[in-house]
Design a protein around this motif. Structure first.
Motif, PDB file in Angstrom:
ATOM      1  N   GLU A 215      45.098  41.102  27.245  1.00 63.32           N
ATOM      2  CA  GLU A 215      44.515  41.274  25.870  1.00 63.32           C
ATOM      3  C   GLU A 215      44.312  40.196  25.117  1.00 63.32           C
ATOM      4  O   GLU A 215      45.439  39.257  25.051  1.00 63.32           O
ATOM      5  N   GLY A 216      43.336  39.763  24.467  1.00 67.04           N
ATOM      6  CA  GLY A 216      43.271  38.880  23.689  1.00 67.04           C
ATOM      7  C   GLY A 216      42.855  37.588  24.472  1.00 67.04           C
ATOM      8  O   GLY A 216      42.477  37.543  25.443  1.00 67.04           O
ATOM      9  N   GLN A 217      43.456  36.370  23.891  1.00 67.99           N
ATOM     10  CA  GLN A 217      43.606  35.093  24.528  1.00 67.99           C
ATOM     11  C   GLN A 217      44.949  34.612  24.798  1.00 67.99           C
ATOM     12  O   GLN A 217      45.674  34.726  23.928  1.00 67.99           O
ATOM     13  N   VAL A 218      45.053  33.850  25.930  1.00 68.61           N
ATOM     14  CA  VAL A 218      46.336  33.395  26.275  1.00 68.61           C
ATOM     15  C   VAL A 218      46.095  31.734  26.942  1.00 68.61           C
ATOM     16  O   VAL A 218      44.808  31.805  27.309  1.00 68.61           O
ATOM     17  N   THR A 219      46.744  31.002  26.514  1.00 64.03           N
ATOM     18  CA  THR A 219      46.914  29.579  26.959  1.00 64.03           C
ATOM     19  C   THR A 219      46.907  29.487  28.499  1.00 64.03           C
ATOM     20  O   THR A 219      47.832  30.171  29.174  1.00 64.03           O
ATOM     21  N   PRO A 220      46.126  28.843  29.167  1.00 67.78           N
ATOM     22  CA  PRO A 220      46.251  28.972  30.716  1.00 67.78           C
ATOM     23  C   PRO A 220      47.538  28.087  30.987  1.00 67.78           C
ATOM     24  O   PRO A 220      47.990  27.245  30.587  1.00 67.78           O
ATOM     25  N   SER A 221      48.099  28.723  32.238  1.00 67.60           N
ATOM     26  CA  SER A 221      49.273  28.211  32.727  1.00 67.60           C
ATOM     27  C   SER A 221      49.070  26.657  33.379  1.00 67.60           C
ATOM     28  O   SER A 221      47.957  26.279  33.637  1.00 67.60           O
ATOM     29  N   GLN A 222      50.207  26.266  33.460  1.00 72.69           N
ATOM     30  CA  GLN A 222      50.192  24.886  34.194  1.00 72.69           C
ATOM     31  C   GLN A 222      49.683  24.980  35.842  1.00 72.69           C
ATOM     32  O   GLN A 222      48.692  24.158  36.034  1.00 72.69           O
ATOM     33  N   SER A 223      49.935  25.972  36.329  1.00 74.53           N
ATOM     34  CA  SER A 223      49.339  26.418  37.608  1.00 74.53           C
ATOM     35  C   SER A 223      47.978  26.587  37.684  1.00 74.53           C
ATOM     36  O   SER A 223      47.116  26.100  38.520  1.00 74.53           O
TER      37      SER A 223
END
Length: 199
Positions: A46-54
């Motif tokens: 839900e919403g926005q999340v920061t992309p993971s390093q992978s």
């Protein structure tokens, strides 16, 4: 007629590449190939999340694929990942109007080249309208909940076929049982698909 069913996610660069390949393939087959969009969301948030390093590492690797140079794709590095359910439901609806591949490509372009938020109803509706989708019918279909059930069924069917990654495809003759279709996992180039497709 040959049918290709494709499961894909709008934040997966390899799914983007596969959509472009399928557009080229469809043009080559001149009405003898039907593309059916199937939904699968890799990161259901839900919403926005920061992309993971992978994710970032995978994205950087994807940018080195030959299709990026060939198509002149000028990627923007995603600064966020978001909820793509609305986009998935909209493209599923577009199957009924023969516009699923066109809408999918436009949504991929919006996310990877334009940096747009494809969880936004305003953004999705504007894109859908530009590719020729009947927006009133789309809104009605979204409101009655049928598309949600279909997308959930797609995700469950993805699991029953044992697919381990995206993009994933079933390839076979239209109107035959899906169980007779060949399952394909992973991005395939145009040349690779031409070798796979029924002659």
């Amino acid at each position: 007629m040959i049918q290709i069913q494709i499961w894909a996610d709008f934040e997966c660069p390899y799914c983007y590449f596969q959509t472009i390949v399928l557009e080229n393939l469809q043009a080559k087959y001149q009405g003898r190939l039907e593309i059916v969009w199937r939904a699968f969301e890799l990161i259901p948030v839900e919403g926005q999340v920061t992309p993971s390093q992978s994710y970032k590492d995978n994205f950087e690797t994807a940018k080195s694929e030959p299709i990026v140079l060939k198509e002149g794709l000028e990627f923007l590095v995603p600064t966020f990942l978001t909820y793509t359910w609305l986009a998935q439901e909209s493209v599923y609806f577009a199957n009924s109007q023969g516009l699923s591949l066109k809408l999918a490509r436009a949504l991929f372009d919006a996310f990877f080249l334009g940096g747009l938020d494809i969880s936004s109803e305003e953004v999705v509706m504007k894109i859908a309208s530009k590719v020729g989708l009947d927006i009133q019918q789309l809104r009605q279909a979204l409101d009655n909940g049928k598309l949600t059930k279909q997308v959930m069924a797609d995700e469950q069917e993805f699991k029953t076929y044992g697919f381990q990654g995206l993009p994933a495809m079933l390839i076979g003759e239209k109107n035959f049982s899906p169980r007779s279709f060949m399952p394909i996992t992973g991005y395939k180039t145009l040349e690779e698909l031409l070798e796979i497709l029924p002659k």
